[in-house]
Design a protein around this motif. Structure first.
Motif, PDB file in Angstrom:
ATOM      1  N   MET A   6       0.846  -1.195   0.000  1.00  0.00           N
ATOM      2  CA  MET A   6       0.000   0.000   0.000  1.00  0.00           C
ATOM      3  C   MET A   6       0.877   1.239   0.000  1.00  0.00           C
ATOM      4  O   MET A   6       1.968   1.248   0.575  1.00  0.00           O
ATOM      5  CB  MET A   6      -0.906   0.008   1.237  1.00  0.00           C
ATOM      6  CG  MET A   6      -1.930  -1.100   1.229  1.00  0.00           C
ATOM      7  SD  MET A   6      -2.923  -1.130   2.723  1.00  0.00           S
ATOM      8  CE  MET A   6      -3.813   0.379   2.580  1.00  0.00           C
ATOM      9  N   LYS A   7       0.395   2.288  -0.643  1.00  0.00           N
ATOM     10  CA  LYS A   7       1.128   3.549  -0.701  1.00  0.00           C
ATOM     11  C   LYS A   7       0.223   4.678  -0.227  1.00  0.00           C
ATOM     12  O   LYS A   7      -0.991   4.618  -0.381  1.00  0.00           O
ATOM     13  CB  LYS A   7       1.589   3.830  -2.130  1.00  0.00           C
ATOM     14  CG  LYS A   7       2.541   2.782  -2.665  1.00  0.00           C
ATOM     15  CD  LYS A   7       2.922   3.072  -4.085  1.00  0.00           C
ATOM     16  CE  LYS A   7       3.812   1.963  -4.614  1.00  0.00           C
ATOM     17  NZ  LYS A   7       4.142   2.144  -6.016  1.00  0.00           N
ATOM     18  N   LEU A   8       0.824   5.715   0.323  1.00  0.00           N
ATOM     19  CA  LEU A   8       0.084   6.895   0.769  1.00  0.00           C
ATOM     20  C   LEU A   8       0.218   8.006  -0.256  1.00  0.00           C
ATOM     21  O   LEU A   8       1.289   8.211  -0.824  1.00  0.00           O
ATOM     22  CB  LEU A   8       0.624   7.395   2.109  1.00  0.00           C
ATOM     23  CG  LEU A   8       0.409   6.498   3.315  1.00  0.00           C
ATOM     24  CD1 LEU A   8       1.087   7.108   4.531  1.00  0.00           C
ATOM     25  CD2 LEU A   8      -1.064   6.309   3.584  1.00  0.00           C
ATOM     26  N   ASN A   9      -0.868   8.719  -0.457  1.00  0.00           N
ATOM     27  CA  ASN A   9      -0.836   9.908  -1.294  1.00  0.00           C
ATOM     28  C   ASN A   9      -0.522  11.079  -0.369  1.00  0.00           C
ATOM     29  O   ASN A   9      -1.357  11.492   0.436  1.00  0.00           O
ATOM     30  CB  ASN A   9      -2.183  10.102  -1.991  1.00  0.00           C
ATOM     31  CG  ASN A   9      -2.171  11.279  -2.941  1.00  0.00           C
ATOM     32  OD1 ASN A   9      -1.267  12.099  -2.927  1.00  0.00           O
ATOM     33  ND2 ASN A   9      -3.193  11.344  -3.775  1.00  0.00           N
ATOM     34  N   THR A  10       0.678  11.612  -0.464  1.00  0.00           N
ATOM     35  CA  THR A  10       1.106  12.663   0.466  1.00  0.00           C
ATOM     36  C   THR A  10       0.265  13.929   0.342  1.00  0.00           C
ATOM     37  O   THR A  10       0.157  14.695   1.295  1.00  0.00           O
ATOM     38  CB  THR A  10       2.586  13.004   0.247  1.00  0.00           C
ATOM     39  OG1 THR A  10       2.784  13.350  -1.120  1.00  0.00           O
ATOM     40  CG2 THR A  10       3.474  11.818   0.605  1.00  0.00           C
ATOM     41  N   LYS A  12      -2.882  13.980   0.159  1.00  0.00           N
ATOM     42  CA  LYS A  12      -4.106  13.755   0.924  1.00  0.00           C
ATOM     43  C   LYS A  12      -3.840  13.457   2.397  1.00  0.00           C
ATOM     44  O   LYS A  12      -4.774  13.294   3.169  1.00  0.00           O
ATOM     45  CB  LYS A  12      -4.893  12.594   0.319  1.00  0.00           C
ATOM     46  CG  LYS A  12      -5.419  12.877  -1.070  1.00  0.00           C
ATOM     47  CD  LYS A  12      -6.221  11.708  -1.580  1.00  0.00           C
ATOM     48  CE  LYS A  12      -6.776  11.977  -2.960  1.00  0.00           C
ATOM     49  NZ  LYS A  12      -7.560  10.831  -3.452  1.00  0.00           N
ATOM     50  N   CYS A  13      -2.609  13.394   2.790  1.00  0.00           N
ATOM     51  CA  CYS A  13      -2.264  13.053   4.169  1.00  0.00           C
ATOM     52  C   CYS A  13      -1.949  14.310   4.974  1.00  0.00           C
ATOM     53  O   CYS A  13      -1.385  15.270   4.456  1.00  0.00           O
ATOM     54  CB  CYS A  13      -1.045  12.134   4.200  1.00  0.00           C
ATOM     55  SG  CYS A  13      -1.362  10.532   3.463  1.00  0.00           S
ATOM     56  N   ALA A  14      -2.323  14.263   6.231  1.00  0.00           N
ATOM     57  CA  ALA A  14      -2.003  15.358   7.147  1.00  0.00           C
ATOM     58  C   ALA A  14      -1.599  14.745   8.479  1.00  0.00           C
ATOM     59  O   ALA A  14      -2.397  14.077   9.130  1.00  0.00           O
ATOM     60  CB  ALA A  14      -3.202  16.273   7.319  1.00  0.00           C
ATOM     61  N   PHE A  15      -0.365  14.975   8.876  1.00  0.00           N
ATOM     62  CA  PHE A  15       0.141  14.416  10.121  1.00  0.00           C
ATOM     63  C   PHE A  15       0.402  15.544  11.107  1.00  0.00           C
ATOM     64  O   PHE A  15       0.797  16.641  10.734  1.00  0.00           O
ATOM     65  CB  PHE A  15       1.437  13.629   9.869  1.00  0.00           C
ATOM     66  CG  PHE A  15       1.239  12.446   8.968  1.00  0.00           C
ATOM     67  CD1 PHE A  15       0.696  11.273   9.461  1.00  0.00           C
ATOM     68  CD2 PHE A  15       1.581  12.519   7.624  1.00  0.00           C
ATOM     69  CE1 PHE A  15       0.510  10.183   8.635  1.00  0.00           C
ATOM     70  CE2 PHE A  15       1.401  11.431   6.794  1.00  0.00           C
ATOM     71  CZ  PHE A  15       0.859  10.263   7.292  1.00  0.00           C
ATOM     72  N   ARG A  20      -9.266  17.920  11.962  1.00  0.00           N
ATOM     73  CA  ARG A  20      -9.334  17.840  10.503  1.00  0.00           C
ATOM     74  C   ARG A  20     -10.758  17.485  10.091  1.00  0.00           C
ATOM     75  O   ARG A  20     -11.429  16.695  10.749  1.00  0.00           O
ATOM     76  CB  ARG A  20      -8.374  16.756  10.021  1.00  0.00           C
ATOM     77  CG  ARG A  20      -8.247  16.600   8.551  1.00  0.00           C
ATOM     78  CD  ARG A  20      -7.403  17.687   7.989  1.00  0.00           C
ATOM     79  NE  ARG A  20      -7.269  17.475   6.551  1.00  0.00           N
ATOM     80  CZ  ARG A  20      -6.516  18.176   5.792  1.00  0.00           C
ATOM     81  NH1 ARG A  20      -5.799  19.132   6.302  1.00  0.00           N
ATOM     82  NH2 ARG A  20      -6.453  17.945   4.520  1.00  0.00           N
ATOM     83  N   LYS A  21     -11.225  18.080   8.992  1.00  0.00           N
ATOM     84  CA  LYS A  21     -12.532  17.727   8.452  1.00  0.00           C
ATOM     85  C   LYS A  21     -12.423  16.381   7.748  1.00  0.00           C
ATOM     86  O   LYS A  21     -11.495  16.143   6.973  1.00  0.00           O
ATOM     87  CB  LYS A  21     -13.004  18.769   7.444  1.00  0.00           C
ATOM     88  CG  LYS A  21     -13.381  20.086   8.054  1.00  0.00           C
ATOM     89  CD  LYS A  21     -13.870  21.040   6.990  1.00  0.00           C
ATOM     90  CE  LYS A  21     -14.083  22.418   7.560  1.00  0.00           C
ATOM     91  NZ  LYS A  21     -14.467  23.381   6.532  1.00  0.00           N
ATOM     92  N   PHE A  22     -13.372  15.499   8.044  1.00  0.00           N
ATOM     93  CA  PHE A  22     -13.379  14.186   7.415  1.00  0.00           C
ATOM     94  C   PHE A  22     -14.823  13.732   7.269  1.00  0.00           C
ATOM     95  O   PHE A  22     -15.540  13.590   8.258  1.00  0.00           O
ATOM     96  CB  PHE A  22     -12.582  13.179   8.254  1.00  0.00           C
ATOM     97  CG  PHE A  22     -12.520  11.812   7.656  1.00  0.00           C
ATOM     98  CD1 PHE A  22     -11.753  11.565   6.527  1.00  0.00           C
ATOM     99  CD2 PHE A  22     -13.238  10.767   8.206  1.00  0.00           C
ATOM    100  CE1 PHE A  22     -11.693  10.301   5.971  1.00  0.00           C
ATOM    101  CE2 PHE A  22     -13.191   9.503   7.658  1.00  0.00           C
ATOM    102  CZ  PHE A  22     -12.416   9.267   6.536  1.00  0.00           C
TER     103      PHE A  22
END
Length: 91
Positions: A6-10, A12-15, A20-22
């Motif tokens: 699996m890969k993350l789309n940076t 779309k990511c917030a660390f 955060r709105k979800f």
């Protein structure tokens, strides 16, 4: 994640954010809360209740045959006349 390829789309990511709105909700450290943008109209309506309330009147009358052929201005004038007559006791 590597195990399952699996890969993350940076983009779309917030660390490291506190909230955060979800999916229309606010996800915070303390849990899921209502999104303030979605309840703004309700909050504004509640704030208006504290102010002076203005009554709203509704009146309906079907036009007879000749009245349906009046111009738009004449129909508006007729509506105002009928409303004034009907609501006269309230003023």
């Amino acid at each position: 994640m590597r195990t399952y390829n699996m890969k993350l789309n940076t983009a779309k990511c917030a660390f490291g954010v506190r909230a955060r709105k979800f999916l229309g909700f606010m996800v915070t450290q303390s849990g899921i809360e209502v999104n303030p943008d979605q309840i703004r109209a309700v909050l504004e309506t509640l704030a208006l209740r504290d102010k002076e309330q203005i009554p709203v009147y509704y009146m309906s009358k079907a036009m007879v045959d000749a009245e349906t052929r009046y111009s738009r201005m004449e129909q508006t004038t007729l509506a105002l006349k009928n409303t004034a007559q009907k609501l006269r006791p309230y003023f």
